[in-house]
Scaffold this active site. Structure first.
Site, PDB file in Angstrom:
ATOM      1  CG  LEU A 180      -1.924  -1.151   1.281  1.00 27.11           C
ATOM      2  CD1 LEU A 180      -2.641  -1.168   2.623  1.00 27.11           C
ATOM      3  CD2 LEU A 180      -2.934  -1.020   0.151  1.00 27.11           C
ATOM      4  CB  SER A 181       4.490   1.804   0.501  1.00 27.56           C
ATOM      5  OG  SER A 181       4.565   1.160   1.747  1.00 27.56           O
TER       6      SER A 181
ATOM      7  CE  LYS B 216       9.694  -4.326   7.321  1.00 23.34           C
ATOM      8  NZ  LYS B 216       8.726  -4.095   8.399  1.00 23.34           N
TER       9      LYS B 216
ATOM     10  CG  ASP C 257       7.987  -0.905  10.864  1.00 24.32           C
ATOM     11  OD1 ASP C 257       7.199  -0.253  10.155  1.00 24.32           O
ATOM     12  OD2 ASP C 257       8.553  -1.940  10.462  1.00 24.32           O
TER      13      ASP C 257
ATOM     14  N   GLY D 147       2.590 -12.830  19.670  1.00 24.50           N
ATOM     15  CA  GLY D 147       3.434 -13.067  18.502  1.00 24.50           C
ATOM     16  C   GLY D 147       4.863 -12.626  18.743  1.00 24.50           C
TER      17      GLY D 147
ATOM     18  N   GLY E 268       7.301 -12.365  15.916  1.00 27.28           N
ATOM     19  CA  GLY E 268       7.911 -12.244  14.594  1.00 27.28           C
ATOM     20  C   GLY E 268       8.550 -10.880  14.393  1.00 27.28           C
ATOM     21  N   GLY E 269       8.651 -10.458  13.131  1.00 28.06           N
ATOM     22  CA  GLY E 269       9.327  -9.204  12.799  1.00 28.06           C
ATOM     23  C   GLY E 269       8.648  -7.985  13.396  1.00 28.06           C
TER      24      GLY E 269
ATOM     25  N   GLY F 106      -4.251  -1.110  12.748  1.00 25.78           N
ATOM     26  CA  GLY F 106      -2.908  -1.025  12.172  1.00 25.78           C
ATOM     27  C   GLY F 106      -2.728   0.030  11.093  1.00 25.78           C
TER      28      GLY F 106
HETATM   29  P1  NAP Z   1       6.004 -12.589  10.985  1.00 28.17           P
HETATM   30  O1  NAP Z   1       7.425 -12.145  11.133  1.00 28.17           O
HETATM   31  O2  NAP Z   1       5.671 -13.732  10.096  1.00 28.17           O
HETATM   32  O3  NAP Z   1       5.492 -12.915  12.475  1.00 28.17           O
HETATM   33  C1  NAP Z   1       4.202 -13.427  12.738  1.00 28.17           C
HETATM   34  C2  NAP Z   1       4.131 -13.935  14.182  1.00 28.17           C
HETATM   35  O4  NAP Z   1       2.802 -14.407  14.384  1.00 28.17           O
HETATM   36  C3  NAP Z   1       5.081 -15.085  14.487  1.00 28.17           C
HETATM   37  O5  NAP Z   1       5.539 -14.997  15.813  1.00 28.17           O
HETATM   38  C4  NAP Z   1       4.161 -16.315  14.353  1.00 28.17           C
HETATM   39  O6  NAP Z   1       4.519 -17.372  15.190  1.00 28.17           O
HETATM   40  C5  NAP Z   1       2.858 -15.749  14.861  1.00 28.17           C
HETATM   41  N1  NAP Z   1       1.709 -16.499  14.351  1.00 28.17           N
HETATM   42  C6  NAP Z   1       1.368 -16.661  13.053  1.00 28.17           C
HETATM   43  N2  NAP Z   1       0.253 -17.422  12.973  1.00 28.17           N
HETATM   44  C7  NAP Z   1      -0.066 -17.763  14.247  1.00 28.17           C
HETATM   45  C8  NAP Z   1      -1.106 -18.561  14.830  1.00 28.17           C
HETATM   46  N3  NAP Z   1      -2.042 -19.143  14.072  1.00 28.17           N
HETATM   47  N4  NAP Z   1      -1.126 -18.691  16.178  1.00 28.17           N
HETATM   48  C9  NAP Z   1      -0.200 -18.100  16.946  1.00 28.17           C
HETATM   49  N5  NAP Z   1       0.813 -17.334  16.454  1.00 28.17           N
HETATM   50  C10 NAP Z   1       0.864 -17.162  15.121  1.00 28.17           C
HETATM   51  O7  NAP Z   1       5.081 -11.391  10.489  1.00 28.17           O
HETATM   52  P2  NAP Z   1       5.250  -9.831  10.828  1.00 28.17           P
HETATM   53  O8  NAP Z   1       6.048  -9.171   9.792  1.00 28.17           O
HETATM   54  O9  NAP Z   1       5.665  -9.722  12.254  1.00 28.17           O
HETATM   55  O10 NAP Z   1       3.743  -9.320  10.632  1.00 28.17           O
HETATM   56  C11 NAP Z   1       2.748  -9.735  11.510  1.00 28.17           C
HETATM   57  C12 NAP Z   1       1.445  -8.951  11.264  1.00 28.17           C
HETATM   58  O11 NAP Z   1       1.657  -7.567  11.519  1.00 28.17           O
HETATM   59  C13 NAP Z   1       0.914  -9.046   9.827  1.00 28.17           C
HETATM   60  O12 NAP Z   1      -0.493  -9.159   9.904  1.00 28.17           O
HETATM   61  C14 NAP Z   1       1.319  -7.727   9.217  1.00 28.17           C
HETATM   62  O13 NAP Z   1       0.429  -7.313   8.198  1.00 28.17           O
HETATM   63  C15 NAP Z   1       1.217  -6.798  10.407  1.00 28.17           C
HETATM   64  N6  NAP Z   1       2.077  -5.603  10.298  1.00 28.17           N
HETATM   65  C16 NAP Z   1       1.480  -4.380  10.272  1.00 28.17           C
HETATM   66  C17 NAP Z   1       2.253  -3.242  10.196  1.00 28.17           C
HETATM   67  C18 NAP Z   1       1.592  -1.891  10.192  1.00 28.17           C
HETATM   68  O14 NAP Z   1       2.242  -0.913   9.826  1.00 28.17           O
HETATM   69  N7  NAP Z   1       0.354  -1.785  10.594  1.00 28.17           N
HETATM   70  C19 NAP Z   1       3.657  -3.340  10.134  1.00 28.17           C
HETATM   71  C20 NAP Z   1       4.236  -4.622  10.151  1.00 28.17           C
HETATM   72  C21 NAP Z   1       3.437  -5.747  10.239  1.00 28.17           C
HETATM   73  P3  NAP Z   1       5.746 -18.355  14.850  1.00 28.17           P
HETATM   74  O15 NAP Z   1       6.987 -17.584  15.157  1.00 28.17           O
HETATM   75  O16 NAP Z   1       5.546 -19.489  15.783  1.00 28.17           O
HETATM   76  O17 NAP Z   1       5.606 -18.720  13.402  1.00 28.17           O
END
Ligand code: NAP
Length: 291
Positions: free
Chosen positions: A23-24, A73, A109, A133, A135-136, A254
């Protein structure tokens, strides 16, 4: 009116793989048009194996700066001449700018995450944050909660090994991060204590809009007046935020984080103090069909 592209038009963009759903470009090109600047912001799909060549190519063609998204990243770090402390602390770069013929990396971020929170509490030193969570995105949230000065930061995940690695990764951080890690089964005990509950998992993201990381019963234990913050921006609101509002919590979606991290990046590229944040937000809302 369509922007006139000439040989003088300056280049900005986003690198990712895939990048076509980013969306950027929508928000940055809206801001550029509003400001009447001769810039354009383009999506660049770059495969992981082409990253180094792409960065060299960007230098050759005079790209002013670019956003970085998944999967680059962390991978981009070795190709940068300097990395801001906040990006070092998070361990990821989402914004790169060309300065004095060098690539400088930062992370906006954290600023984006914090922007909608500033209005709620002046003092966070007694507040407890629970982050779903590891993750990143959770990394920027942990850095943000540390900057706020939260009394306790609890990170809840489903994979114990990854949770441990997550905690370990903060041990040498320049930020004094103090966090506890928990398995998902411990969540019911944490919810009643939370002043800030952040969903950084993709649970509930379009098209699985009926899903939530919490059951309605678990959410019922959230204190009224607590803040529920979902990093997901489609749908808007998510099931998680709907559940939170039903129990009297404050809901933050978000979209504002997305807008604010973008605004912070645009300020860096344009070297100006202000950018039209409202224009960027409206462009995204219109694009996403939000009222
Ligand atoms: P990521 O690095 O893939 O991390 C996702 C995390 O969620 C991981 O810890 C994963 O666990 C966990 N997870 C995934 N499915 C799960 C489930 N069913 N049950 C429990 N835990 C679960 O992704 P990310 O980059 O952090 O992004 C995560 C979300 O944030 C996305 O929806 C993204 O669109 C959103 N986001 C929004 C913004 C914004 O500006 N609003 C910025 C960045 C990200 P595991 O480690 O065990 O796999």
């Amino acid at each position: 009116m369509q922007q006139l592209i000439t040989g003088k038009t300056k280049l900005l963009g986003v690198i990712g793989h895939p990048v076509e759903h980013s969306l950027s470009p929508v928000m940055h090109n809206a801001a550029i048009a509003h400001l009447g600047l001769d810039y354009i912001y383009l999506p660049f799909p770059i495969k992981p194996e082409d990253l180094q060549a792409a960065i060299a190519g960007f230098a050759a063609i005079g790209v002013v700066g670019f956003s970085v998204t998944i999967p680059h990243k962390q991978a981009i770090l070795p190709f940068l001449s300097a990395i801001e402390p906040i990006a070092q602390a998070v361990g990821a770069v989402n914004t790169v700018v060309r300065k004095h013929n060098q690539w400088l990396g930062t992370n906006t971020d954290v600023e984006g995450f914090l922007a909608p929170l500033q209005t709620y509490h002046q003092n966070w030193s007694q507040k407890i944050a629970v982050i779903l969570g590891n993750g990143g995105a959770a990394r920027a949230v942990v850095a943000g909660c540390t900057q706020l000065g939260c009394a306790e930061i609890h990170v809840v995940g489903r994979n114990v090994q990854r949770l441990r690695e997550f905690r370990k990764s903060w041990e040498n951080s320049p930020l004094a991060v103090n966090l506890d890690i928990h398995k998902w089964e411990e969540l019911p005990q944490l919810i009643p204590q939370a002043h800030l509950l952040v969903n950084t998992t993709p649970i509930g993201m379009y098209p699985k809009v009926e899903e939530s990381p919490l059951s309605a019963e678990e959410m019922a234990d959230l204190q009224p007046g607590a803040i529920a913050y979902d990093l997901i921006y489609t749908p808007n609101p998510t099931k998680f935020l709907q559940q939170a509002q039903q129990v009297g919590a404050i809901a933050i979606d978000g979209l504002e984080m997305l807008v604010q991290q973008g605004a912070a990046a645009l300020k860096i590229w344009l070297q100006q103090e202000t950018v039209p944040v409202d224009v960027m937000r409206q462009a995204l809302q219109k694009h996403l069909g939000l009222g």
